[in-house]
Design an enzyme around this catalytic site. Structure first.
Site, PDB file in Angstrom:
ATOM      1  N   ASN A 241      30.617  16.334  24.997  1.00  0.00           N
ATOM      2  CA  ASN A 241      30.208  15.688  23.750  1.00  0.00           C
ATOM      3  C   ASN A 241      30.164  14.162  23.856  1.00  0.00           C
ATOM      4  OD1 ASN A 241      30.219  15.304  20.634  1.00  0.00           O
ATOM      5  ND2 ASN A 241      32.125  14.331  21.315  1.00  0.00           N
TER       6      ASN A 241
ATOM      7  N   SER B 212      23.309  17.171  23.357  1.00  0.00           N
ATOM      8  CA  SER B 212      22.149  16.315  23.578  1.00  0.00           C
ATOM      9  C   SER B 212      21.856  15.638  22.256  1.00  0.00           C
ATOM     10  CB  SER B 212      20.981  17.190  24.065  1.00  0.00           C
ATOM     11  OG  SER B 212      19.776  16.488  24.098  1.00  0.00           O
TER      12      SER B 212
ATOM     13  N   TYR C 154      18.218   5.650  25.373  1.00  0.00           N
ATOM     14  CA  TYR C 154      19.045   6.761  24.870  1.00  0.00           C
ATOM     15  C   TYR C 154      18.290   8.074  25.039  1.00  0.00           C
ATOM     16  CZ  TYR C 154      21.663   9.647  21.523  1.00  0.00           C
ATOM     17  OH  TYR C 154      22.384  10.653  20.925  1.00  0.00           O
TER      18      TYR C 154
ATOM     19  N   LYS D 205      19.216  11.568  27.112  1.00  0.00           N
ATOM     20  CA  LYS D 205      19.303  12.897  26.492  1.00  0.00           C
ATOM     21  C   LYS D 205      18.218  13.844  27.046  1.00  0.00           C
ATOM     22  CE  LYS D 205      22.921  12.148  23.853  1.00  0.00           C
ATOM     23  NZ  LYS D 205      24.221  12.793  24.155  1.00  0.00           N
TER      24      LYS D 205
HETATM   25  P1  NAP Z   1      30.972   8.901  17.740  1.00  0.00           P
HETATM   26  O1  NAP Z   1      31.711   9.120  16.464  1.00  0.00           O
HETATM   27  O2  NAP Z   1      30.673   7.512  18.140  1.00  0.00           O
HETATM   28  O3  NAP Z   1      31.769   9.658  18.895  1.00  0.00           O
HETATM   29  C1  NAP Z   1      31.445   9.461  20.236  1.00  0.00           C
HETATM   30  C2  NAP Z   1      32.616   9.850  21.092  1.00  0.00           C
HETATM   31  O4  NAP Z   1      32.261   9.668  22.469  1.00  0.00           O
HETATM   32  C3  NAP Z   1      33.854   8.987  20.844  1.00  0.00           C
HETATM   33  O5  NAP Z   1      34.989   9.833  20.875  1.00  0.00           O
HETATM   34  C4  NAP Z   1      33.863   8.036  22.025  1.00  0.00           C
HETATM   35  O6  NAP Z   1      35.140   7.612  22.392  1.00  0.00           O
HETATM   36  C5  NAP Z   1      33.321   8.970  23.084  1.00  0.00           C
HETATM   37  N1  NAP Z   1      32.909   8.265  24.295  1.00  0.00           N
HETATM   38  C6  NAP Z   1      31.988   7.305  24.458  1.00  0.00           C
HETATM   39  N2  NAP Z   1      31.937   6.913  25.738  1.00  0.00           N
HETATM   40  C7  NAP Z   1      32.853   7.664  26.416  1.00  0.00           C
HETATM   41  C8  NAP Z   1      33.274   7.758  27.755  1.00  0.00           C
HETATM   42  N3  NAP Z   1      32.766   6.980  28.728  1.00  0.00           N
HETATM   43  N4  NAP Z   1      34.239   8.668  28.079  1.00  0.00           N
HETATM   44  C9  NAP Z   1      34.771   9.474  27.140  1.00  0.00           C
HETATM   45  N5  NAP Z   1      34.429   9.413  25.830  1.00  0.00           N
HETATM   46  C10 NAP Z   1      33.481   8.518  25.489  1.00  0.00           C
HETATM   47  O7  NAP Z   1      29.554   9.629  17.685  1.00  0.00           O
HETATM   48  P2  NAP Z   1      29.157  11.185  17.622  1.00  0.00           P
HETATM   49  O8  NAP Z   1      27.973  11.250  16.770  1.00  0.00           O
HETATM   50  O9  NAP Z   1      30.322  12.022  17.284  1.00  0.00           O
HETATM   51  O10 NAP Z   1      28.707  11.411  19.128  1.00  0.00           O
HETATM   52  C11 NAP Z   1      28.980  12.610  19.815  1.00  0.00           C
HETATM   53  C12 NAP Z   1      27.750  13.047  20.599  1.00  0.00           C
HETATM   54  O11 NAP Z   1      26.737  13.424  19.681  1.00  0.00           O
HETATM   55  C13 NAP Z   1      27.153  11.960  21.486  1.00  0.00           C
HETATM   56  O12 NAP Z   1      26.781  12.533  22.736  1.00  0.00           O
HETATM   57  C14 NAP Z   1      25.931  11.515  20.705  1.00  0.00           C
HETATM   58  O13 NAP Z   1      24.927  10.978  21.539  1.00  0.00           O
HETATM   59  C15 NAP Z   1      25.515  12.845  20.084  1.00  0.00           C
HETATM   60  N6  NAP Z   1      24.639  12.737  18.908  1.00  0.00           N
HETATM   61  C16 NAP Z   1      25.066  12.189  17.750  1.00  0.00           C
HETATM   62  C17 NAP Z   1      24.203  12.138  16.664  1.00  0.00           C
HETATM   63  C18 NAP Z   1      24.613  11.569  15.334  1.00  0.00           C
HETATM   64  O14 NAP Z   1      23.781  11.294  14.492  1.00  0.00           O
HETATM   65  N7  NAP Z   1      25.888  11.374  15.067  1.00  0.00           N
HETATM   66  C19 NAP Z   1      22.905  12.632  16.770  1.00  0.00           C
HETATM   67  C20 NAP Z   1      22.488  13.190  17.974  1.00  0.00           C
HETATM   68  C21 NAP Z   1      23.374  13.249  19.033  1.00  0.00           C
HETATM   69  P3  NAP Z   1      35.746   6.149  22.049  1.00  0.00           P
HETATM   70  O15 NAP Z   1      36.386   6.273  20.708  1.00  0.00           O
HETATM   71  O16 NAP Z   1      36.718   5.912  23.138  1.00  0.00           O
HETATM   72  O17 NAP Z   1      34.583   5.185  22.064  1.00  0.00           O
END
Ligand code: NAP
Length: 279
Positions: free
Chosen positions: A87, A138, A152, A156
């Site tokens: 994730n 993704s 980005y 993905k």
């Molecule tokens: P988020 O709240 O920013 O969470 C992202 C998580 O990834 C955080 O726990 C962050 O940890 C961690 N992370 C970043 N870089 C890392 C690394 N090098 N090693 C380990 N952990 C790391 O955003 P989210 O939306 O939940 O993102 C989760 C996934 O969903 C991502 O892959 C994102 O691309 C995908 N996604 C999100 C959305 C959306 O709208 N939210 C849409 C499509 C896809 P830290 O706290 O340490 O930074």
């Protein structure tokens, strides 16, 4: 896959957002989870509520030693990893020409190479047991591209290709793969987690520039609920035949359908030329 007993999950990026929501849901279901985060203090509260069923592990997916150590600890703690959820990931705003090489490489290190490294570390155990499921988070952005998020999308789209190949390779070994493609969810993704290039080129102000601002403006009012996303992922995995792809959110579904139609239109319009290239 049937998650009937007490499956052991391994989830990356659990400090906030989708990872945290999924870890919470899995543990509330009475299952076991290695709840990993770059700073394990951020998940200490979550893990403390679930006794022996949860372990907090330090994991920056770009650190190969931490990848090995975290997977080993999880396997020692639970005896197995049944479900891996890759994730961890973040976004990067820049027109393609505005991208900073070091920042782009760092993005790929987390979103692509980190995901691949964790997958390689977990697969031997799954292969030995001839069971398991890999969930790669993704994005709708893994299917369709927009201005300002080209790098980005590149990460993905890479996750999508890697996951399709992986699915073909591990299916005969009893291991499933599901690619999760969320639209906009109320996490830190478009807020504190977002990175962007310092370079801005005036010629892109009306395209990538506007979309930069629009993306940042979604923070806090995205339609997607992370808790519902977590439930949906588990529901998909509980199916007899979990999907290769799971879109999350109405907009994700609509944009993805539009992309498929656009592909079909291009294929049909240029069919004759495509076919003309063979003797
Ligand atoms: P988020 O709240 O920013 O969470 C992202 C998580 O990834 C955080 O726990 C962050 O940890 C961690 N992370 C970043 N870089 C890392 C690394 N090098 N090693 C380990 N952990 C790391 O955003 P989210 O939306 O939940 O993102 C989760 C996934 O969903 C991502 O892959 C994102 O691309 C995908 N996604 C999100 C959305 C959306 O709208 N939210 C849409 C499509 C896809 P830290 O706290 O340490 O930074």
């Amino acid at each position: 896959m049937t998650l009937t007993e007490s499956p052991a999950w391994f989830i990356t990026g659990c400090s906030t957002g989708l990872g945290r929501a999924l870890a919470t849901h899995v543990l509330d279901r009475g299952w076991r989870a290695a709840v990993t985060a770059r700073d394990p203090e951020t998940v200490a509260d979550l893990v403390a509520r679930h006794g022996d069923r949860a372990v907090a592990l330090a994991l920056d997916v770009t650190d190969p030693e931490q990848v090995t150590a975290a997977v080993k600890r999880a396997e020692e703690t639970f005896g197995r990893i049944d479900v891996l959820v890759n994730n961890a990931g973040y976004g990067y705003l820049a027109a393609v020409e505005e991208g900073d090489d070091a920042e782009v490489r760092a993005l790929f290190d987390t979103n692509v190479f980190g995901l691949a490294a964790v997958t390689r570390a977990v697969l031997p155990g799954m292969r030995a047991r001839r069971s398991g499921h890999v969930v790669n988070v993704s994005s709708l952005g893994g299917l369709a591209g927009f201005g300002a998020t080209g790098y980005y999308h590149a990460t993905k789209f890479a996750v999508e290709g890697l996951s399709e190949s992986l699915a073909a390779e591990v299916a005969p070994l009893g291991i499933g793969v599901t690619i999760v493609e969320p639209g906009a969810f109320r996490t830190n993704w478009s807020g504190p987690s977002m990175k962007q290039s310092a370079t801005r080129i005036e010629d892109y102000a009306e395209t990538a520039g506007k979309r930069r601002e629009a993306t940042l403006a979604t923070y806090g009012s995205q339609p997607g609920d992370p808790a519902r996303a977590a439930e949906a992922v588990v529901t998909a995995l509980e199916a007899d035949e979990p999907p290769l792809r799971l879109l999350l959110g109405t907009a994700a579904l609509e944009v993805a359908r539009g992309k498929v139609e656009a592909l079909q239109r291009d294929f049909a319009r240029w069919e004759e030329l495509s076919r003309s290239t063979e003797l």
